[in-house]
Scaffold this active site. Structure first.
Site, PDB file in Angstrom:
ATOM      1  N   SER A 129       0.820  -1.200   0.000  1.00  0.00           N
ATOM      2  CA  SER A 129       0.000   0.000   0.000  1.00  0.00           C
ATOM      3  C   SER A 129       0.863   1.263   0.000  1.00  0.00           C
ATOM      4  O   SER A 129       1.644   1.491  -0.926  1.00  0.00           O
ATOM      5  CB  SER A 129      -0.976  -0.044   1.184  1.00  0.00           C
ATOM      6  OG  SER A 129      -1.972   0.942   1.065  1.00  0.00           O
ATOM      7  N   ASP A 136     -10.339  -4.933  -4.034  1.00  0.00           N
ATOM      8  CA  ASP A 136      -9.826  -3.889  -3.145  1.00  0.00           C
ATOM      9  C   ASP A 136     -10.754  -2.672  -3.203  1.00  0.00           C
ATOM     10  O   ASP A 136     -10.984  -2.107  -4.269  1.00  0.00           O
ATOM     11  CB  ASP A 136      -8.408  -3.489  -3.577  1.00  0.00           C
ATOM     12  CG  ASP A 136      -7.670  -2.674  -2.527  1.00  0.00           C
ATOM     13  OD1 ASP A 136      -8.328  -1.992  -1.720  1.00  0.00           O
ATOM     14  OD2 ASP A 136      -6.425  -2.711  -2.520  1.00  0.00           O
ATOM     15  N   HIS A 185      -8.086  -5.258   0.335  1.00  0.00           N
ATOM     16  CA  HIS A 185      -6.841  -4.511   0.555  1.00  0.00           C
ATOM     17  C   HIS A 185      -6.010  -5.305   1.556  1.00  0.00           C
ATOM     18  O   HIS A 185      -6.026  -5.033   2.762  1.00  0.00           O
ATOM     19  CB  HIS A 185      -7.149  -3.108   1.072  1.00  0.00           C
ATOM     20  CG  HIS A 185      -5.966  -2.179   1.017  1.00  0.00           C
ATOM     21  ND1 HIS A 185      -5.389  -1.790  -0.175  1.00  0.00           N
ATOM     22  CD2 HIS A 185      -5.240  -1.593   2.001  1.00  0.00           C
ATOM     23  CE1 HIS A 185      -4.368  -0.984   0.079  1.00  0.00           C
ATOM     24  NE2 HIS A 185      -4.258  -0.859   1.382  1.00  0.00           N
TER      25      HIS A 185
END
Length: 235
Positions: free
Chosen positions: A123, A181, A213
């Protein structure tokens, strides 16, 4: 350094002397040790190589705008979690400078050349790694980004766009993104990869089925093989 990238999670190689290193940047709100344990939980063993040292630094705590200014372990601030939001240049550049210093210290202390170091992360950590590898330290062996992103107006794109295509030489990119996600939508990650490819970055993009995610065992195994290809053990 003005910021402390500690505590560190460290997975040492099974051999005595590492020939290379992997630096894994955690996602927002996590820590280096937390990311290290997350990988271990998914794989049911350490993310370990016989010849590579794995480092999991921790971002400093700073006020984080998406959490209404609460302190969080984040590599940089963001105005909002959106591809159209501009990068928070002040915090990003401050962290990037310290991370470069941290990597250079590792080069000196461990005797590992920049060309034997891979940077990557999950991320926000993957976003940081793309800034390091494609803008600040292009001699690294590779960059990986899991469930990651760059702002549509990222300085990474601007930097790459200023280099003539015939002379551009950038480390390869490994990206994975969950097709479900909702925090960093799949289309955002895919757009990031395609834009980088248009600007001369070579690499591979993997869609992870039924993943939100998060990291999955499958992509970590793919990442492991890719790292071994980029930094193979000495014969």
């Amino acid at each position: 350094m003005s910021l402390k990238l500690f505590p560190l999670g460290i997975v040492n190689p099974t051999s005595k002397q590492p020939s290379g290193a992997v630096i894994f940047f955690h996602g927002s709100g996590d820590t280096g040790k937390g990311a290290c344990e997350w990988l271990k939980f998914l794989l049911r063993k350490d993310f370990q190589f016989p010849h590579l040292k794995i480092l999991f630094p921790t971002a400093p705590q700073r006020p984080y705008t998406p959490l209404n200014g609460e302190l969080s372990h984040v590599w940089f601030d963001r105005i909002s979690i959106s591809p159209d939001a501009p990068e928070h240049t002040d915090t990003l550049e401050c962290t990037a400078k310290d991370v470069v210093n941290f990597i250079q210290q590792e080069i000196v202390n461990a005797g590992i050349p920049e060309s034997h170091i891979i940077v990557g992360g999950f991320s926000m950590g993957g976003a940081l790694a793309m800034h390091i590898g494609f803008r600040l330290m292009p001699n690294v062996a590779g960059v990986f980004a899991l469930s990651s992103f760059l702002s549509h107006t990222s300085s990474v794109y601007q930097s790459l766009g200023s280099i003539p295509q015939e002379v551009i030489t950038m480390p390869p990119l490994f990206m994975c993104h969950g097709n479900r996600d909702t925090l960093v939508p799949y289309e955002w990650g895919e757009h990031t990869f395609k834009r980088l490819k248009q600007l001369g970055v070579d690499g591979e993009f993997h869609s992870i089925s039924n993943a939100l995610h998060e990291m999955k065992e499958k992509e970590l195994k793919q990442l492991y093989e890719w790292i071994n290809q980029r930094l193979p053990p000495a014969v």
